[in-house]
Write a protein that holds these residues in place. Structure first.
Motif, PDB file in Angstrom:
ATOM      1  N   ASP A  30       0.804  -1.134  -0.051  1.00 40.90           N
ATOM      2  CA  ASP A  30       0.094  -0.068  -0.065  1.00 40.90           C
ATOM      3  C   ASP A  30       0.910   1.309  -0.204  1.00 40.90           C
ATOM      4  O   ASP A  30       0.416   2.296  -0.759  1.00 40.90           O
ATOM      5  N   HIS A  31       1.995   1.199   0.748  1.00 43.24           N
ATOM      6  CA  HIS A  31       3.011   2.255   0.668  1.00 43.24           C
ATOM      7  C   HIS A  31       3.462   2.539  -0.717  1.00 43.24           C
ATOM      8  O   HIS A  31       3.605   3.675  -1.046  1.00 43.24           O
ATOM      9  N   PHE A  32       4.000   1.517  -1.241  1.00 45.58           N
ATOM     10  CA  PHE A  32       4.301   1.577  -2.724  1.00 45.58           C
ATOM     11  C   PHE A  32       3.471   2.309  -3.617  1.00 45.58           C
ATOM     12  O   PHE A  32       3.858   3.253  -4.497  1.00 45.58           O
ATOM     13  N   ALA A  33       2.095   1.824  -3.475  1.00 47.27           N
ATOM     14  CA  ALA A  33       1.032   2.230  -4.252  1.00 47.27           C
ATOM     15  C   ALA A  33       1.077   3.740  -4.147  1.00 47.27           C
ATOM     16  O   ALA A  33       0.749   4.424  -5.033  1.00 47.27           O
ATOM     17  N   SER A  34       1.057   4.231  -2.834  1.00 49.50           N
ATOM     18  CA  SER A  34       0.742   5.605  -2.576  1.00 49.50           C
ATOM     19  C   SER A  34       2.063   6.438  -3.153  1.00 49.50           C
ATOM     20  O   SER A  34       1.596   7.735  -3.546  1.00 49.50           O
ATOM     21  N   ARG A  35       3.222   5.861  -3.662  1.00 49.91           N
ATOM     22  CA  ARG A  35       3.880   6.626  -4.123  1.00 49.91           C
ATOM     23  C   ARG A  35       4.085   6.435  -5.896  1.00 49.91           C
ATOM     24  O   ARG A  35       5.024   6.589  -6.264  1.00 49.91           O
ATOM     25  N   LEU A 145      13.704   3.721   2.764  1.00 51.85           N
ATOM     26  CA  LEU A 145      13.577   4.173   4.160  1.00 51.85           C
ATOM     27  C   LEU A 145      12.193   4.446   4.731  1.00 51.85           C
ATOM     28  O   LEU A 145      11.625   4.195   5.898  1.00 51.85           O
ATOM     29  N   SER A 146      11.273   5.059   3.905  1.00 55.13           N
ATOM     30  CA  SER A 146      10.179   5.288   4.328  1.00 55.13           C
ATOM     31  C   SER A 146       9.310   4.099   4.338  1.00 55.13           C
ATOM     32  O   SER A 146       8.194   4.046   5.422  1.00 55.13           O
ATOM     33  N   SER A 147       9.667   2.984   3.745  1.00 54.07           N
ATOM     34  CA  SER A 147       8.812   1.740   3.570  1.00 54.07           C
ATOM     35  C   SER A 147       9.146   0.893   5.134  1.00 54.07           C
ATOM     36  O   SER A 147       8.101   0.436   5.614  1.00 54.07           O
ATOM     37  N   LEU A 148      10.312   1.035   5.545  1.00 54.59           N
ATOM     38  CA  LEU A 148      10.815   0.352   6.668  1.00 54.59           C
ATOM     39  C   LEU A 148      10.128   1.364   7.978  1.00 54.59           C
ATOM     40  O   LEU A 148       9.825   0.816   8.916  1.00 54.59           O
TER      41      LEU A 148
END
Length: 328
Positions: A30-35, A145-148
């Protein structure tokens, strides 16, 4: 032998761990998708020549090989997902401009990465295609870094390297593409200073001294980059590599607790060609994830593109986040 015993370094994932892994998979995707990163799902097996294109011998040694009974051709069980995503970008999508892709799934390797590690690694990662500049490297490092952080981890340590420094020195010394190149790069990866000393003993002094300096060029980023500029030849390739590391380091301000540069880190040397990185968290000696630039990997599929990305070990990440939660 009991029929239900699994092969060495292959394990079942039981309910509690499986739930943690799945929750992290969803959160990170979901974080990847937001980017702006779109999900792809490559197959578990491919024709061997496609699976290993542009990756060098290291990945070939990690790949299980089988014969396809339908075609008689050799197949490989993927040991890494990145080459497959590069094939999808180059051959199937063939989009203009920048393409952002992500993935999650298991890979199988012939040998474990270390004691206690599994040979079936649950990977999750992201790849950025079509961005040749430092902005691409900074985006990918920022994303890992933001994913972690999204996964709940703090106290992150980032190690940066750049294979272009060694490549420039090897080319200047006349070693590029030789057997000595392979031996020397392996010795540098192992930080085997006596072996590096022996392998460089017949080189011209400037190149010999620079190559011997690499194992010691490790530590806090600012100090190492200043020392590297003082000790290494002032060639355009080396200057560009050090400037790239400067720019990436500047982009991590406030996102990491520790930032190191290691100019003898040649992880992925046979296919990566620019900045590389590994991310750790406090109290852990094993990297949470690795990445770097690997321009041109799609050439064999008809489209050589700038490319950079990273991979996280989702099972290891779940273990670390669980440990962190217990000790908080």
């Amino acid at each position: 032998m009991r029929k239900w015993i699994l092969p060495e370094a292959i394990e079942d994932i039981l309910p509690a761990e499986a739930a943690r892994i799945e929750a992290l998979r969803r959160r990170v995707l979901d974080h990847f998708a937001s980017r702006g990163y779109r999900l792809v799902q490559p197959p578990l097996v491919e024709h061997l020549e496609s699976l290993l294109t542009g990756t060098g011998r290291d990945l070939e040694l990690q790949t299980f090989k089988v014969v396809d009974p339908l075609s008689g051709r050799m197949l490989g069980v993927r040991a890494d997902t990145t080459p497959q995503v590069a094939r999808i970008d180059a051959h199937l999508l063939n989009e203009p401009g920048v393409t952002r892709l992500c993935y999650a799934g298991s890979v199988l390797r012939t040998t474990p990465a270390g004691p206690g590690c599994t040979r079936e690694v649950v990977q999750i990662g992201a790849e950025l295609f079509g961005e040749p500049g430092i902005a691409g490297d900074r985006e990918v490092v920022g994303l890992v870094l933001s994913s972690l952080a999204e996964a709940g981890l703090g106290a992150l340590h980032l190690d940066l390297g750049h294979v272009g420094v060694y490549r420039a020195l090897a080319a200047g010394a006349g070693l590029a593409g030789t057997a000595e190149d392979l031996d020397l790069s392996a010795a540098l990866r192992a930080k085997d200073a006596p072996a590096v000393h022996e392998l460089t003993s017949r080189l011209p002094a400037a190149w010999r001294d620079a190559l011997r300096a690499l194992p010691g060029l490790y530590g806090p980023a600012r100090e190492v980059l200043d020392e590297a500029r003082a000790r290494l030849p002032d060639t355009p390739a080396i200057a560009n590599a050090l400037s790239a590391l400067d720019a990436i380091a500047a982009g991590t301000a406030g996102a990491v607790d520790a930032l190191h540069v290691d100019l003898a880190d040649l992880t992925g040397y046979h296919y990566q060609n620019g900045a590389i990185f590994s991310v750790f968290t406090s109290g852990q000696t094993r990297a949470l994830g690795n990445g770097g630039r690997y321009d041109g990997i799609g050439k064999a599929f008809g489209r050589a593109r700038p490319a950079t990305g990273f991979t996280l070990d989702l099972r290891h990440l779940a273990d670390v986040t669980s440990d962190t939660a217990r000790t908080a």
